[in-house]
Design a protein around this motif. Sequence first.
Motif, PDB file in Angstrom:
ATOM      1  N   LEU A 173      38.255  27.887  47.539  1.00 33.17           N
ATOM      2  CA  LEU A 173      38.021  29.252  46.531  1.00 33.17           C
ATOM      3  C   LEU A 173      38.767  30.382  47.383  1.00 33.17           C
ATOM      4  CD1 LEU A 173      34.502  28.747  45.818  1.00 33.17           C
ATOM      5  CD2 LEU A 173      35.985  28.599  43.914  1.00 33.17           C
ATOM      6  N   ILE A 174      39.804  31.149  46.713  1.00 34.94           N
ATOM      7  CA  ILE A 174      40.309  32.249  47.162  1.00 34.94           C
ATOM      8  C   ILE A 174      39.655  33.613  46.354  1.00 34.94           C
ATOM      9  CG2 ILE A 174      42.412  33.684  47.153  1.00 34.94           C
ATOM     10  CD1 ILE A 174      43.273  30.898  48.187  1.00 34.94           C
ATOM     11  N   ALA A 175      38.992  34.407  47.086  1.00 37.85           N
ATOM     12  CA  ALA A 175      38.547  35.517  46.875  1.00 37.85           C
ATOM     13  C   ALA A 175      38.997  36.871  47.547  1.00 37.85           C
ATOM     14  CB  ALA A 175      37.066  35.567  47.615  1.00 37.85           C
ATOM     15  N   THR A 185      38.648  31.439  51.168  1.00 33.10           N
ATOM     16  CA  THR A 185      39.675  32.201  51.959  1.00 33.10           C
ATOM     17  C   THR A 185      39.714  33.600  51.279  1.00 33.10           C
ATOM     18  OG1 THR A 185      40.953  30.285  52.332  1.00 33.10           O
ATOM     19  CG2 THR A 185      42.052  32.585  52.511  1.00 33.10           C
ATOM     20  N   HIS A 186      39.693  34.576  51.908  1.00 31.80           N
ATOM     21  CA  HIS A 186      39.700  35.984  51.506  1.00 31.80           C
ATOM     22  C   HIS A 186      41.084  36.553  51.709  1.00 31.80           C
ATOM     23  CE1 HIS A 186      35.082  35.925  51.755  1.00 31.80           C
ATOM     24  NE2 HIS A 186      35.515  36.622  50.757  1.00 31.80           N
ATOM     25  N   VAL A 187      41.612  37.453  50.692  1.00 31.44           N
ATOM     26  CA  VAL A 187      42.824  37.894  50.612  1.00 31.44           C
ATOM     27  C   VAL A 187      42.972  39.445  50.455  1.00 31.44           C
ATOM     28  CG1 VAL A 187      44.241  35.672  50.105  1.00 31.44           C
ATOM     29  CG2 VAL A 187      43.489  37.222  48.400  1.00 31.44           C
ATOM     30  N   PRO A 188      43.717  40.175  50.615  1.00 34.93           N
ATOM     31  CA  PRO A 188      43.567  41.550  50.294  1.00 34.93           C
ATOM     32  C   PRO A 188      43.558  41.908  48.939  1.00 34.93           C
ATOM     33  CG  PRO A 188      45.248  41.171  52.020  1.00 34.93           C
ATOM     34  CD  PRO A 188      45.032  39.776  51.681  1.00 34.93           C
ATOM     35  N   VAL A 225      50.312  39.869  45.911  1.00 32.66           N
ATOM     36  CA  VAL A 225      50.285  38.678  45.077  1.00 32.66           C
ATOM     37  C   VAL A 225      51.019  37.587  45.981  1.00 32.66           C
ATOM     38  CG1 VAL A 225      50.541  37.558  43.167  1.00 32.66           C
ATOM     39  CG2 VAL A 225      49.517  39.807  43.048  1.00 32.66           C
ATOM     40  N   ALA A 226      52.384  38.076  46.129  1.00 32.40           N
ATOM     41  CA  ALA A 226      53.390  36.980  46.965  1.00 32.40           C
ATOM     42  C   ALA A 226      52.836  36.549  48.129  1.00 32.40           C
ATOM     43  CB  ALA A 226      54.549  37.797  47.089  1.00 32.40           C
ATOM     44  N   PHE A 227      52.024  37.553  48.624  1.00 27.34           N
ATOM     45  CA  PHE A 227      51.305  37.005  50.157  1.00 27.34           C
ATOM     46  C   PHE A 227      50.362  35.953  49.897  1.00 27.34           C
ATOM     47  CE2 PHE A 227      47.534  37.476  52.654  1.00 27.34           C
ATOM     48  CZ  PHE A 227      48.044  37.377  53.845  1.00 27.34           C
ATOM     49  N   ILE A 228      49.740  35.952  48.831  1.00 22.67           N
ATOM     50  CA  ILE A 228      49.001  34.906  48.662  1.00 22.67           C
ATOM     51  C   ILE A 228      49.580  33.379  48.573  1.00 22.67           C
ATOM     52  CG2 ILE A 228      47.163  33.752  46.810  1.00 22.67           C
ATOM     53  CD1 ILE A 228      46.512  36.449  46.083  1.00 22.67           C
TER      54      ILE A 228
END
Length: 445
Positions: free
Chosen positions: A143-145, A179-182, A203-206
């Motif tokens: 999961l991406i949070a 995984t946590h993303v900004p 978003v591109a970073f993800i």
Amino acid sequence: MTSFSRIVVSPPGPKARDLLKKDEQFVSPSYSRFYPLVLDSAKDCLLKDVDGNEYIDLNSGIACLNVGHNHPRVVAAIKNQCEKFLHYSNTDFYYEHVINLAEKLAELTPGGSKKKTYFGNSGTEAVEAGVKLAKWHTRKQLLIAFINGFHGRTMGSLSLTASKPGQRRHFFPLMSGVTHVPYGYCYRCPFKLTYPDCDYWCVAFIEELVLQKSAPPEDVAAFVFEPIQGEGGYVVPPPGYFMKLKKLADKHGILTIVDEVQSGVGRTGRWFAIEHWGIEPDIICSAKALASGLPIGATTASNNIMDWPAGSHASTFGGNPLSCAAALAVIDVIKEERLLDNSNKQGGYALKRLSEFGEANQIVGDVRGKGLMIGIELVENKEGKLPAPEKAREVMLRSWKRGVAIVTCGLSTLRLSPPLTIQREMLDAALDIVEDSISEVETEA
Ligand SMILES: Cc1ncc(COP(=O)(O)O)c(C=O)c1O
């Protein structure tokens, strides 16, 4: 004091102080109370404490009383249901309230597909169900949070929560695979970029640095996000942000789970806040305001996603008949009293008023929001943007002592989430107190 509120004894008064002593003795110290407001009764947008002080409520019991406290239609629906039966486990049998509420949610949640709803008892359960459903349906594990997000405190939801370290400290290991993303928090861009020149790098970073490096998309079940971060600071991502995120999700066959626990049920002037970005999420979690203070959690998804079999998920009290009866009344009240319109009208007015006030005030860094979900982020000064948690706390306490119940979120954001029934005169009276308190704190700095 305002023409709506009345302070008869400086709070906490003697009755409140007695109860606070007892609370300290018997109640779990894990609750993080904002200030010692001990409630006696409430009606629409007003609160009365046990010592007779009256306050304008800008909290709605933390975004739960969207139709106002004790709305007569909601109270009547609950009373009526009390006379019939209190419980009969929707897990094991049937009753009409669950079926009727699921039908309403299928209509009201964004997207035209046919949908079904699972019922639990809280926001965290709505999210847990969303996560389990996404895992079941996709057979994927990851999961991406989002950093700054809040999704609840049971172990699955807590694994997604990344708002304050104290919520997670000493509770590891949590559910694996998150995984946590900004997040799209432009005022404090984690990449120190500026919208729109950034071209949505967050978003591109993800894709470039998460999916292509550490979380293979073939294994990612879902992105889990709040459309407006609540506990994290009433953070509103920029226009287009969720379209980009959804496009990325679709490209890789990843589901989107939107946590509307705080932002849903009309709070932002739409039934669900994600509608402001025009995307159709795969799974929608709602709770808080849905049953006007009675416990409920709802997880809604299209029929083709909600394909888990009997026995895979359930809860004894989920879809309790009292809560469902209240929720059906809440939906009727929001429609009949045109509360979405009022949220937009009063919210738009408050946002403009506070933004103008903020421009001239050194400690107001950012004012943002949609409908009646508005955050005022306080800073040490506009240029440095250093968060000012002590100042935010001081403004909150001074406002309360003068008859306006308001709380903070994030590091130093004051949050406005009054009942959607609030009218201009009362809103102005409350904003006068909040602005005066901010000005005082600014001057004393
Ligand atoms: C966005 C969001 N998700 C989930 C939750 C958890 O809800 P509950 O406290 O009902 O478990 C909250 C609570 O504040 C919330 O704001």
